[in-house]
Design a protein around this motif. Structure first.
Motif, PDB file in Angstrom:
ATOM      1  N   HIS A 114      37.996  40.139  36.110  1.00  0.00           N
ATOM      2  CA  HIS A 114      36.798  40.257  35.261  1.00  0.00           C
ATOM      3  C   HIS A 114      36.616  41.717  34.855  1.00  0.00           C
ATOM      4  O   HIS A 114      36.866  42.623  35.658  1.00  0.00           O
ATOM      5  N   ILE A 115      36.203  41.930  33.605  1.00  0.00           N
ATOM      6  CA  ILE A 115      35.910  43.277  33.110  1.00  0.00           C
ATOM      7  C   ILE A 115      34.543  43.245  32.429  1.00  0.00           C
ATOM      8  O   ILE A 115      34.262  42.359  31.616  1.00  0.00           O
TER       9      ILE A 115
ATOM     10  N   ILE B  29      41.985  38.806  45.119  1.00  0.00           N
ATOM     11  CA  ILE B  29      43.264  38.581  45.791  1.00  0.00           C
ATOM     12  C   ILE B  29      42.974  37.724  47.013  1.00  0.00           C
ATOM     13  O   ILE B  29      42.532  38.224  48.058  1.00  0.00           O
ATOM     14  N   GLY B  30      43.190  36.423  46.894  1.00  0.00           N
ATOM     15  CA  GLY B  30      42.850  35.512  47.978  1.00  0.00           C
ATOM     16  C   GLY B  30      41.366  35.575  48.261  1.00  0.00           C
ATOM     17  O   GLY B  30      40.536  35.469  47.340  1.00  0.00           O
ATOM     18  N   PRO B  31      40.972  35.822  49.511  1.00  0.00           N
ATOM     19  CA  PRO B  31      39.536  35.884  49.837  1.00  0.00           C
ATOM     20  C   PRO B  31      38.904  37.237  49.534  1.00  0.00           C
ATOM     21  O   PRO B  31      37.694  37.399  49.690  1.00  0.00           O
ATOM     22  N   PHE B  32      39.691  38.203  49.092  1.00  0.00           N
ATOM     23  CA  PHE B  32      39.192  39.566  48.891  1.00  0.00           C
ATOM     24  C   PHE B  32      38.875  39.824  47.419  1.00  0.00           C
ATOM     25  O   PHE B  32      39.618  39.397  46.531  1.00  0.00           O
ATOM     26  N   LEU B  33      37.795  40.543  47.176  1.00  0.00           N
ATOM     27  CA  LEU B  33      37.411  40.939  45.829  1.00  0.00           C
ATOM     28  C   LEU B  33      37.454  42.462  45.739  1.00  0.00           C
ATOM     29  O   LEU B  33      36.675  43.153  46.394  1.00  0.00           O
ATOM     30  N   ILE B  34      38.392  42.977  44.949  1.00  0.00           N
ATOM     31  CA  ILE B  34      38.540  44.417  44.761  1.00  0.00           C
ATOM     32  C   ILE B  34      37.720  44.828  43.550  1.00  0.00           C
ATOM     33  O   ILE B  34      37.853  44.244  42.464  1.00  0.00           O
ATOM     34  N   CYS B  35      36.871  45.839  43.713  1.00  0.00           N
ATOM     35  CA  CYS B  35      35.999  46.304  42.625  1.00  0.00           C
ATOM     36  C   CYS B  35      36.330  47.750  42.286  1.00  0.00           C
ATOM     37  O   CYS B  35      36.709  48.539  43.150  1.00  0.00           O
TER      38      CYS B  35
ATOM     39  N   ARG C  95      37.080  50.812  50.207  1.00  0.00           N
ATOM     40  CA  ARG C  95      38.130  51.149  51.166  1.00  0.00           C
ATOM     41  C   ARG C  95      39.222  50.092  51.207  1.00  0.00           C
ATOM     42  O   ARG C  95      40.356  50.372  51.594  1.00  0.00           O
ATOM     43  N   LEU C  96      38.902  48.883  50.785  1.00  0.00           N
ATOM     44  CA  LEU C  96      39.885  47.802  50.779  1.00  0.00           C
ATOM     45  C   LEU C  96      40.953  48.004  49.714  1.00  0.00           C
ATOM     46  O   LEU C  96      42.048  47.458  49.811  1.00  0.00           O
ATOM     47  N   SER C  97      40.642  48.802  48.691  1.00  0.00           N
ATOM     48  CA  SER C  97      41.560  49.013  47.574  1.00  0.00           C
ATOM     49  C   SER C  97      42.610  50.062  47.921  1.00  0.00           C
ATOM     50  O   SER C  97      42.268  51.194  48.294  1.00  0.00           O
TER      51      SER C  97
END
Length: 333
Positions: free
Chosen positions: A201-202, A221-227, A250-252
């Motif tokens: 999404h953008i 990405i699977g259960p993770f949402l990178i923002c 930090r997940l990115s």
């Protein structure tokens, strides 16, 4: 295991000469971005050889441990085949392997085959014995020195990769459409995730896209949402979009980066659409190690996005999508 040990030591000495003369002095592989995959293969092989130097001269692995030894040699064979597959592409800019290096590789291959035969002959049937690791009668301390040397070279090559500047990602495609048509479609942020695998999404934070416009993006990405966030650094109508992007999450893996889109009108009226971008990673040393595998995948991921764009939105299922060779994009013939 005396014969196998002697063959292994000979392989180690010749292998060290191969690395020093052909990989380091002549080829300078760790300094060439087009050779990064080959160097990664060499790093893995260095650790496999280190394990072989420790185990083969000094220990007998029986029962369940026999299969660990077999797996070590299977991995060695896979690495060797992968290296042979990668070398022609890796050394293309240097005119391929020299005759001397080819000869060295032939000699090493013969010695490895002979050692493997000897190991099989000496260990055949050991899987049927009780599971154990037994120290051999003739403990060989020299093998540990060679194991340390092999592992040290592998670590040094890995550090050279991690501290060198990684190559940017380049992708380009030629579409049977005008620059105006390609520009209008690819600049539509609502439809962007339809073809670009990198985004889910953008959201533009301003109604009009121009130099300085900010945006938010997400990728699931699977259960993770990178923002993350992005900003147009330069926006030239139907010519170029230059942007920077970053994520404070930090997940990115990607901390921040820069990139551009270029739109070029060809003499026949078609459009050549291309992108180039690079990024910095977080997580320090671990992040740089992960990026050794992640960046080539991201290159392929972006190429797949351009194929999707051509196939699904410009009716060009056979469009040629070019990637990267070294630090430079490949060129259309």
């Amino acid at each position: 295991m005396h014969i196998a040990t002697a063959l292994l030591f000979t392989i180690g000495i010749l292998g060290a000469a191969d690395i020093f003369i052909f990989h380091t002095i002549k080829g300078r592989l760790t300094q060439r971005t087009e050779c990064r995959k080959e160097v990664v293969i060499h790093v893995l092989r260095g650790f496999v050889y280190a394990a072989q130097f420790v185990v083969i001269p000094n220990y007998r692995l029986t029962g369940g441990w026999f299969w660990a030894l077999a797996l070590l040699f299977v991995v060695d064979v896979i690495i060797a085949v992968t290296d042979v597959w990668e070398e022609p592409k890796s050394r293309a800019k240097q005119g391929g392997l020299s005759s001397a290096e080819y000869l060295m590789h032939i000699v090493l291959s013969v010695l490895v085959g002979a050692m493997l035969r000897e190991v099989i002959a000496q260990t055949w049937g050991d899987w049927s014995l009780p599971t154990a690791i037994t120290e051999r009668d003739t403990f060989n301390s020299i093998s540990f020195v060679m194991a340390f040397g092999s592992a040290t070279v592998a670590v040094c090559e890995a550090l050279a990769l991690l501290t060198s500047r990684p190559r940017p990602i380049h992708v380009r495609v030629r579409l049977d459409a005008s620059v105006k048509e390609v520009w209008e479609f690819t600049q539509d942020h609502h439809r962007h995730p339809e073809w670009d695998h990198r985004f889910s999404h953008i959201e533009m934070l301003e109604e009009v896209i121009k130099t300085g416009t900010l945006m938010k993006y997400t990728k699931r990405i699977g259960p993770f949402l990178i923002c993350g966030m992005g900003r147009y650094k330069l926006h030239r109508l139907m010519k170029q979009s230059t942007f920077e992007f970053w994520s404070d999450q930090r997940l990115s893996l990607i901390r921040r980066g820069v990139g551009l889109w270029l739109y070029k009108e060809l003499p026949d009226g078609r459009c050549e659409f291309s992108t180039s971008y690079t990024y910095e990673v977080r997580w320090g040393f671990v992040g740089r190690i992960i990026d050794l595998a992640f960046r080539p995948l991201f290159q392929k991921y972006t190429e797949a996005s351009f194929r999707r764009l051509a196939r699904e939105h410009f009716a060009a299922p056979d469009a040629t999508v070019l990637g990267v060779a070294g630090r430079l994009p490949e060129r259309f013939a």
